[in-house]
Design a protein around this motif. Sequence first.
Motif, mmCIF file in Angstrom:
data_model
loop_
_atom_site.group_PDB
_atom_site.id
_atom_site.type_symbol
_atom_site.label_atom_id
_atom_site.label_comp_id
_atom_site.label_asym_id
_atom_site.label_seq_id
_atom_site.Cartn_x
_atom_site.Cartn_y
_atom_site.Cartn_z
ATOM 1 N N ASP A 71 0.846 -1.191 0.000
ATOM 2 C CA ASP A 71 0.000 0.000 0.000
ATOM 3 C C ASP A 71 0.885 1.245 0.000
ATOM 4 O O ASP A 71 1.181 1.821 1.040
ATOM 5 N N THR A 72 1.274 1.650 -1.201
ATOM 6 C CA THR A 72 2.218 2.770 -1.346
ATOM 7 C C THR A 72 1.607 4.098 -0.934
ATOM 8 O O THR A 72 2.321 5.081 -0.767
ATOM 9 N N GLY A 73 0.302 4.146 -0.830
ATOM 10 C CA GLY A 73 -0.374 5.405 -0.481
ATOM 11 C C GLY A 73 -0.741 6.233 -1.697
ATOM 12 O O GLY A 73 -1.357 7.296 -1.561
ATOM 13 N N VAL A 74 -0.333 5.769 -2.894
ATOM 14 C CA VAL A 74 -0.657 6.525 -4.114
ATOM 15 C C VAL A 74 -1.326 5.613 -5.149
ATOM 16 O O VAL A 74 -1.099 5.727 -6.345
ATOM 17 N N HIS A 75 -2.138 4.700 -4.661
ATOM 18 C CA HIS A 75 -2.891 3.843 -5.579
ATOM 19 C C HIS A 75 -4.188 4.536 -6.000
ATOM 20 O O HIS A 75 -4.696 5.434 -5.307
ATOM 21 N N LEU A 115 8.640 12.355 -5.552
ATOM 22 C CA LEU A 115 9.869 11.581 -5.781
ATOM 23 C C LEU A 115 9.733 10.662 -6.994
ATOM 24 O O LEU A 115 10.716 10.322 -7.647
ATOM 25 N N TRP A 116 8.486 10.238 -7.286
ATOM 26 C CA TRP A 116 8.268 9.351 -8.431
ATOM 27 C C TRP A 116 8.670 10.020 -9.737
ATOM 28 O O TRP A 116 8.953 9.342 -10.716
ATOM 29 N N LYS A 117 8.711 11.367 -9.740
ATOM 30 C CA LYS A 117 9.155 12.064 -10.955
ATOM 31 C C LYS A 117 10.673 12.233 -10.965
ATOM 32 O O LYS A 117 11.318 12.037 -11.971
ATOM 33 N N GLN A 119 13.096 10.745 -8.829
ATOM 34 C CA GLN A 119 13.897 9.520 -8.628
ATOM 35 C C GLN A 119 12.952 8.326 -8.458
ATOM 36 O O GLN A 119 12.784 7.814 -7.345
ATOM 37 N N PRO A 120 12.345 7.860 -9.543
ATOM 38 C CA PRO A 120 11.363 6.778 -9.407
ATOM 39 C C PRO A 120 11.941 5.490 -8.805
ATOM 40 O O PRO A 120 11.247 4.789 -8.081
ATOM 41 N N ASN A 121 13.219 5.222 -9.090
ATOM 42 C CA ASN A 121 13.790 3.988 -8.519
ATOM 43 C C ASN A 121 13.879 4.077 -7.000
ATOM 44 O O ASN A 121 13.611 3.108 -6.288
ATOM 45 N N LEU A 122 14.245 5.262 -6.504
ATOM 46 C CA LEU A 122 14.307 5.437 -5.051
ATOM 47 C C LEU A 122 12.899 5.359 -4.458
ATOM 48 O O LEU A 122 12.683 4.765 -3.392
ATOM 49 N N CYS A 123 11.943 5.949 -5.158
ATOM 50 C CA CYS A 123 10.559 5.911 -4.681
ATOM 51 C C CYS A 123 10.074 4.457 -4.590
ATOM 52 O O CYS A 123 9.482 4.034 -3.592
ATOM 53 N N CYS A 124 10.349 3.663 -5.646
ATOM 54 C CA CYS A 124 9.950 2.248 -5.607
ATOM 55 C C CYS A 124 10.682 1.502 -4.493
ATOM 56 O O CYS A 124 10.124 0.608 -3.861
ATOM 57 N N GLN A 125 11.936 1.873 -4.289
ATOM 58 C CA GLN A 125 12.709 1.224 -3.218
ATOM 59 C C GLN A 125 12.036 1.462 -1.859
ATOM 60 O O GLN A 125 11.839 0.536 -1.070
ATOM 61 N N ILE A 126 11.664 2.717 -1.618
ATOM 62 C CA ILE A 126 11.079 3.076 -0.318
ATOM 63 C C ILE A 126 9.666 2.518 -0.167
ATOM 64 O O ILE A 126 9.303 1.992 0.888
ATOM 65 N N ARG A 127 8.876 2.613 -1.230
ATOM 66 C CA ARG A 127 7.434 2.341 -1.090
ATOM 67 C C ARG A 127 7.035 0.925 -1.500
ATOM 68 O O ARG A 127 5.937 0.469 -1.210
ATOM 69 N N LYS A 128 7.958 0.220 -2.203
ATOM 70 C CA LYS A 128 7.597 -1.146 -2.617
ATOM 71 C C LYS A 128 8.626 -2.196 -2.191
ATOM 72 O O LYS A 128 8.272 -3.203 -1.591
ATOM 73 N N ILE A 129 9.885 -1.950 -2.538
ATOM 74 C CA ILE A 129 10.867 -3.034 -2.373
ATOM 75 C C ILE A 129 11.170 -3.304 -0.898
ATOM 76 O O ILE A 129 11.130 -4.462 -0.456
ATOM 77 N N GLY A 205 -0.608 0.155 -11.635
ATOM 78 C CA GLY A 205 0.262 0.301 -10.474
ATOM 79 C C GLY A 205 -0.132 1.556 -9.711
ATOM 80 O O GLY A 205 -1.315 1.878 -9.598
ATOM 81 N N CYS A 206 0.871 2.280 -9.222
ATOM 82 C CA CYS A 206 0.578 3.528 -8.520
ATOM 83 C C CYS A 206 0.036 4.567 -9.503
ATOM 84 O O CYS A 206 0.461 4.625 -10.658
ATOM 85 N N GLU A 207 -0.846 5.411 -9.006
ATOM 86 C CA GLU A 207 -1.507 6.380 -9.888
ATOM 87 C C GLU A 207 -0.525 7.306 -10.633
ATOM 88 O O GLU A 207 -0.679 7.504 -11.841
ATOM 89 N N PRO A 208 0.495 7.881 -9.952
ATOM 90 C CA PRO A 208 1.356 8.812 -10.686
ATOM 91 C C PRO A 208 2.162 8.146 -11.797
ATOM 92 O O PRO A 208 2.667 8.827 -12.677
ATOM 93 N N CYS A 209 2.300 6.836 -11.752
ATOM 94 C CA CYS A 209 3.182 6.131 -12.697
ATOM 95 C C CYS A 209 2.410 5.213 -13.635
ATOM 96 O O CYS A 209 3.004 4.332 -14.264
ATOM 97 N N ARG A 223 2.976 1.749 -17.927
ATOM 98 C CA ARG A 223 3.681 1.860 -16.648
ATOM 99 C C ARG A 223 4.937 2.706 -16.839
ATOM 100 O O ARG A 223 5.756 2.415 -17.698
ATOM 101 N N TRP A 224 5.103 3.744 -16.055
ATOM 102 C CA TRP A 224 6.229 4.688 -16.155
ATOM 103 C C TRP A 224 6.387 5.164 -17.604
ATOM 104 O O TRP A 224 7.493 5.298 -18.127
ATOM 105 N N ALA A 225 5.242 5.409 -18.265
ATOM 106 C CA ALA A 225 5.268 5.799 -19.677
ATOM 107 C C ALA A 225 6.123 7.040 -19.884
ATOM 108 O O ALA A 225 6.103 7.967 -19.069
HETATM 109 FE FE1 SF4 Z 1 6.720 5.485 -6.454
HETATM 110 FE FE2 SF4 Z 1 4.739 3.786 -6.954
HETATM 111 FE FE3 SF4 Z 1 5.762 5.235 -8.908
HETATM 112 FE FE4 SF4 Z 1 7.222 3.266 -7.808
HETATM 113 S S1 SF4 Z 1 5.354 3.004 -9.003
HETATM 114 S S2 SF4 Z 1 7.909 5.347 -8.397
HETATM 115 S S3 SF4 Z 1 6.493 3.396 -5.687
HETATM 116 S S4 SF4 Z 1 4.691 6.052 -7.109
#
Ligand code: SF4
Length: 237
Positions: A71-75, A115-117, A119-129, A205-209, A223-225
């Motif tokens: 639950d990344t909080g941005v679904h 952060l998803w804009k 440094q998306p990899n860091l964002c995924c690291q924090i919120r998913k991995i 996935g997450c809404e912003p991505c 995804r991450w288009a």
């Molecule tokens: Fe962050 Fe989710 Fe986007 Fe990964 S998919 S960069 S966790 S908002």
Amino acid sequence: MADLYTYENWSDTFPEFDSEDETKGALSALQWAYDTYGDSIIYASSFGIEGIVLIDLISKVKKDAEIVFLDTGVHFKETYEVIDAIKERFPDLRIRMKKPDLTLAEQAEKHGDELWKSQPNLCCQIRKIIPLRESLAPYDAWISGLRREQSESRANTNYFNKDEKFKKVKVCPLIHWSWKEVWRYVYKHDLPYNKLHDQGYPSIGCEPCTAPAYNVDDLRSGRWAGTQKVECGLHES
Ligand code: SF4
């Protein structure tokens, strides 16, 4: 028995299943996995369309199976709606919503806004991995809905995989399923699904991505288009 089939004691003695049977081996793989791992297996679900099929199949094998949702909080709100619908349809399942350590506000304060804009990899690291690593820690094995036809990087996925990233056995029952077969199963069993699938979002996935996917040959193209990123990193070794 499970000792023979852990990441640490990896051997290539995992059974094979009949990929031509009614569920293309998925139900047999799940039955074997739950018989083998007992309570030491968890399904990490995004509640996408493959996830809905898997949940129905898992519930036939283990009604009270454990499921974790990152639950990344941005679904999308539609994602939370389908989770509620699944809870209603399968009330015995133990569904856990795993949140990251940092709230969105704390993340913004520490690393900058959106952060998803930047440094998306860091964002995924924090919120998913990291949350998935914490969630999987007590288990020997986890289940994933990967299908071979989804992408080149998934084309060699097996029913049982040595997951170097999380040091677990990764069970992928749907490897032989096509996109059409997934949908046929959902309709046939009248399963709830994320309404965004009807609005041009095959992979959610997450809404912003996540954007609608216009490339029929690449259902994950939304995804991450517009960036080089194609995976959140959960399935990379
Ligand atoms: Fe962050 Fe989710 Fe986007 Fe990964 S998919 S960069 S966790 S908002």
